[in-house]
Scaffold this active site. Structure first.
Site, short mmCIF file in Angstrom:
data_model
loop_
_atom_site.label_atom_id
_atom_site.label_comp_id
_atom_site.label_asym_id
_atom_site.label_seq_id
_atom_site.Cartn_x
_atom_site.Cartn_y
_atom_site.Cartn_z
N HIS A 1 3.39 -2.46 3.32
CA HIS A 1 3.42 -1.11 2.74
C HIS A 1 4.71 -0.76 2.01
CE1 HIS A 1 0.16 -0.80 5.68
NE2 HIS A 1 -0.27 0.25 5.01
N ASP B 1 0.82 -1.21 0.00
CA ASP B 1 0.00 0.00 0.00
C ASP B 1 0.85 1.27 0.00
OD1 ASP B 1 -2.01 -1.86 0.38
OD2 ASP B 1 -3.01 -0.73 1.96
#
Length: 430
Positions: free
Chosen positions: A316, A156
């Site tokens: 992430h 992400d």
């Protein structure tokens, strides 16, 4: 070779030639207009120095986008967006936004949850991690991949300006992933966004400004999607493709938000496990805690937890720590799971974009060694304009519990940039 040695050992090289060489290299190094050139930079400071990208600055100057890192709304001048919204407006379910802005934008639902029905009529993920919509006609969220012993591999909050070392690592291991890109980051770092497609990764939407989506009005929800991906918006403008998948920031989604996403052709992807890499350094979450979360997932895989169906863990591209953790545990994940694949591959979504000139491999193709089928070359708007691009790393990732603030990077000053160019010249002449 030291700089002094250069001039000592290369005495026959005229000062004019050296000056010309350094000037040429300096101009070339600052001409960051192609994905290929940008991908060669491995110094994080230089990577995160703002640069010019004509199409982005032209679009922003023309008022074709909301301000970067601000909550999106439908622009009054954008007749295409208005028409698209009006075409679905009457069908949006009558579910009210959660909480009260501005607190709810960062996850403060404290004045709302006490009165919210325990039966969770809206299938609100933040309330009880509901992933099977209660509104008829909506597909379930993808919270785990169907293939046994398989990890749906993705990251992400990209594109991160300093991701070249990480993307190089993935390329060296012939590993593809799903990249959930924030529209504002795409506008800030367009060449970095192009690299994902060039490297064969799958790109999905992570909204325009990374807010808690259930806190938004219908028009704001629409705009957060629309200006990230649809038509000639951020990802389409910069990368040349229109994604068909998205992930809600913080997992915050309900049936109203799902409906708008579905109406715009976006599949909702969640996760089952959270590495908490994005929280490291806040709320007493340490690097050791993140390590433990990775290790716990690896232990589950080794013990057969995923023998009948795979899983997804939230990780992430947020900063150098989160990317370093991914590289640190990659070999162990590869050993514990039979397969690490992008979400689209895991679910046989062979056409990941609205455009039909790009195809992902099927799961069987991927595990047989065919990790790229067609596409992989960005076809964005020409980036050779000399207009000033945005190149900002502003914006923050926050939550009601004090989650990690998005890492920001200081730009390289002219003196440091000049030193970098001289170093490059020395290497060539050594």
């Amino acid at each position: 070779m030291r700089l002094l040695s250069l001039f000592t050992s290369q005495a026959t090289v005229s000062s004019t030639l050296i000056a010309t060489t350094l000037f040429t290299l300096s101009a070339s190094a600052q001409d960051r207009t192609t994905e290929q050139g940008e991908a060669q930079i491995t110094d994080p400071n230089q990577e995160c120095t703002p640069y010019s990208y004509g199409p982005v600055s032209t679009a922003l100057t023309a008022g074709e986008f909301p301000a970067i890192w601000t909550l999106a709304n439908i622009l009054t001048s954008d007749t295409n967006a208005q028409a698209r919204y009006q075409s679905i407006q009457s069908q949006i379910p009558n579910i009210q936004p959660k909480g009260t802005q501005p607190g709810s934008l960062t996850g403060d639902f404290s004045n709302f949850t006490p009165t919210y029905p325990p039966s969770d009529p809206d299938c609100w993920w933040t309330y009880d991690q509901c992933t099977t919509p209660k509104l008829a006609g909506l597909p379930p969220d993808l919270a785990a991949v169907p293939e046994p012993d398989t990890l749906g591999y993705g990251f992400d909050d990209g594109p991160n300006c300093s991701h070249n070392v990480f993307y190089d690592f993935l390329s060296q291991n012939e590993q593809k992933a799903t990249m959930f890109y924030i529209g504002s980051n795409v506008m800030d770092w367009p060449l970095e966004a192009q690299r994902a497609l060039a490297d064969g990764h799958e790109i999905c939407v992570h909204t325009w400004s990374h807010k808690y989506m259930t806190a938004l009005t219908n028009a704001e929800v629409f705009a957060e999607f629309y200006y990230s991906t649809s038509s000639m918006e951020a990802i389409k403008l910069v990368v040349g493709v229109t994604p068909t998948c998205w992930r809600p920031p913080y997992g915050d989604v309900d049936d109203r938000v799902r409906f708008i996403a579905h109406a715009l052709g976006l599949r909702t992807i969640i996760w089952k496990y959270d590495s908490n890499d994005w929280r490291a350094g806040t709320n007493n979450v340490t690097a050791a805690d993140v390590d433990q979360n990775y290790e716990d997932l690896i232990t589950r895989a080794q013990s057969g937890t995923f023998a009948t169906g795979g899983t997804i863990m939230l990780t992430h591209e947020l900063n150098n720590f989160t990317m370093s953790e991914a590289m640190k545990f990659y070999s162990q994940l590869k050993a514990a799971f039979k397969y690490l694949v992008p979400m689209g591959v895991a679910t046989n979504q062979t056409q990941p974009y609205v455009e039909t000139n790009y195809t992902l491999p099927s799961f069987d193709q991927y595990i047989s060694g065919t990790t790229t089928v067609t596409g992989g070359v960005p076809n964005p708007t020409d980036g050779s304009s000399s207009s000033t691009g945005s190149g900002s790393s502003s914006g923050a990732k926050t939550s009601s519990t004090g989650a990690a603030e998005r890492a920001s990077f200081d730009g390289l000053g002219m003196l440091a940039a000049g030193a970098a160019f001289i170093g490059f010249a020395v290497k060539l002449l050594a």
